[in-house]
Design a protein around this motif. Sequence first.
Motif, mmCIF file in Angstrom:
data_model
loop_
_atom_site.group_PDB
_atom_site.id
_atom_site.type_symbol
_atom_site.label_atom_id
_atom_site.label_comp_id
_atom_site.label_asym_id
_atom_site.label_seq_id
_atom_site.Cartn_x
_atom_site.Cartn_y
_atom_site.Cartn_z
ATOM 1 N N LEU A 57 -10.971 -1.059 2.203
ATOM 2 C CA LEU A 57 -9.590 -1.355 1.831
ATOM 3 C C LEU A 57 -9.446 -2.810 1.397
ATOM 4 N N ARG A 58 -8.470 -3.037 0.533
ATOM 5 C CA ARG A 58 -8.081 -4.394 0.139
ATOM 6 C C ARG A 58 -6.714 -4.663 0.743
ATOM 7 N N GLU A 59 -6.557 -5.837 1.329
ATOM 8 C CA GLU A 59 -5.323 -6.193 2.024
ATOM 9 C C GLU A 59 -4.639 -7.361 1.324
ATOM 10 N N ASP A 60 -3.304 -7.275 1.111
ATOM 11 C CA ASP A 60 -2.598 -8.388 0.484
ATOM 12 C C ASP A 60 -2.096 -9.365 1.549
ATOM 13 N N GLU A 61 -1.419 -10.424 1.109
ATOM 14 C CA GLU A 61 -0.989 -11.474 2.030
ATOM 15 C C GLU A 61 0.062 -11.007 3.031
ATOM 16 N N ASN A 62 0.702 -9.871 2.738
ATOM 17 C CA ASN A 62 1.708 -9.317 3.657
ATOM 18 C C ASN A 62 1.114 -8.317 4.645
ATOM 19 N N GLY A 63 -0.193 -8.072 4.521
ATOM 20 C CA GLY A 63 -0.841 -7.120 5.416
ATOM 21 C C GLY A 63 -0.832 -5.694 4.908
ATOM 22 N N ASP A 64 -0.273 -5.465 3.709
ATOM 23 C CA ASP A 64 -0.292 -4.121 3.120
ATOM 24 C C ASP A 64 -1.683 -3.840 2.554
ATOM 25 N N GLU A 65 -2.099 -2.578 2.653
ATOM 26 C CA GLU A 65 -3.471 -2.228 2.284
ATOM 27 C C GLU A 65 -3.513 -1.184 1.168
ATOM 28 N N LEU A 66 -4.668 -1.140 0.518
ATOM 29 C CA LEU A 66 -4.910 -0.163 -0.532
ATOM 30 C C LEU A 66 -6.361 0.300 -0.419
ATOM 31 N N VAL A 67 -6.577 1.615 -0.382
ATOM 32 C CA VAL A 67 -7.936 2.148 -0.310
ATOM 33 C C VAL A 67 -8.625 1.962 -1.657
ATOM 34 N N LEU A 68 -9.826 1.375 -1.635
ATOM 35 C CA LEU A 68 -10.593 1.167 -2.861
ATOM 36 C C LEU A 68 -11.620 2.277 -3.072
ATOM 37 N N TYR A 69 -12.418 2.536 -2.046
ATOM 38 C CA TYR A 69 -13.437 3.582 -2.166
ATOM 39 C C TYR A 69 -13.985 3.902 -0.776
ATOM 40 N N TYR A 70 -14.892 4.896 -0.731
ATOM 41 C CA TYR A 70 -15.526 5.296 0.522
ATOM 42 C C TYR A 70 -17.037 5.078 0.426
ATOM 43 N N LEU A 71 -17.652 4.766 1.546
ATOM 44 C CA LEU A 71 -19.099 4.733 1.663
ATOM 45 C C LEU A 71 -19.540 5.947 2.466
ATOM 46 N N GLU A 72 -20.658 6.563 2.041
ATOM 47 C CA GLU A 72 -21.181 7.721 2.745
ATOM 48 C C GLU A 72 -22.644 7.507 3.098
ATOM 49 N N ARG A 73 -23.237 8.493 3.724
ATOM 50 C CA ARG A 73 -24.638 8.430 4.148
ATOM 51 C C ARG A 73 -25.536 7.973 2.994
ATOM 52 N N GLY A 74 -26.383 6.990 3.280
ATOM 53 C CA GLY A 74 -27.301 6.476 2.265
ATOM 54 C C GLY A 74 -26.757 5.310 1.473
ATOM 55 N N ASP A 75 -25.473 4.985 1.673
ATOM 56 C CA ASP A 75 -24.831 3.899 0.919
ATOM 57 C C ASP A 75 -24.949 2.567 1.648
ATOM 58 N N THR A 76 -24.735 1.490 0.884
ATOM 59 C CA THR A 76 -24.462 0.183 1.439
ATOM 60 C C THR A 76 -23.256 -0.367 0.694
#
Length: 210
Positions: A57-76
């Motif tokens: 997630l990316r978080e703004d200065e107000n603490g609100d968040e936005l999902v960017l992507y997911y990591l799964e098995r085998g990922d870094t």
Amino acid sequence: MIEELKNNYGYLFEEALLEEINDVAILKEFKADVTIIETESYIVSIPLLLSGAIKILREDENGDELVLYYLERGDTCATTLSCCMGQTKSKIRAVSETDVALLMIPKQKMSEWLSKYKSWQEYILQSYHNRLQEFIEAVDTIAFLNMDQRLLKYLRDKALVNHNDIISVTHQQIANDLHTSRVVISRLLKSLEKQSKIELQRNQIKVLEL
């Protein structure tokens, strides 16, 4: 741990690299919905995901968040790699989507293995490429999709990483992840149900179109 390493990364890394990872890595396990990396924290290890899924997630200065992507098995995580290389603070927050098992590799090994193992070099470059594609997809989603389309994509992605078409998530949690209000999410979920794309259940959502 070496057998688990071989099962997850044996097709990617040569035996010598697997042995080195086994020697230096620290195994960590997290229950679902636990913060693994905080925004503005220094990164001292590179994660290799053995099982489960992690939400970035990316978080703004107000603490609100936005999902960017997911990591799964085998990922870094490419963002983690960049922080390690540049010795900068993290600009993302990583939260376990499911129960997670991962290996933490000391960051100094990243550059050492880049020159020592071609398979590691290819893995890191491919990881950067994959995450860049996901960043572009996240930007495109925000820029070009209506909120109902974003919501449906979010539900499908969540179902896929959980390997289950039934999702346990509240309307408020979805609103937080998509950076909108609970009222909007509730209205759009009812609309998607009328379109037979989802089925609303008690504290759960069944995704009918994956």
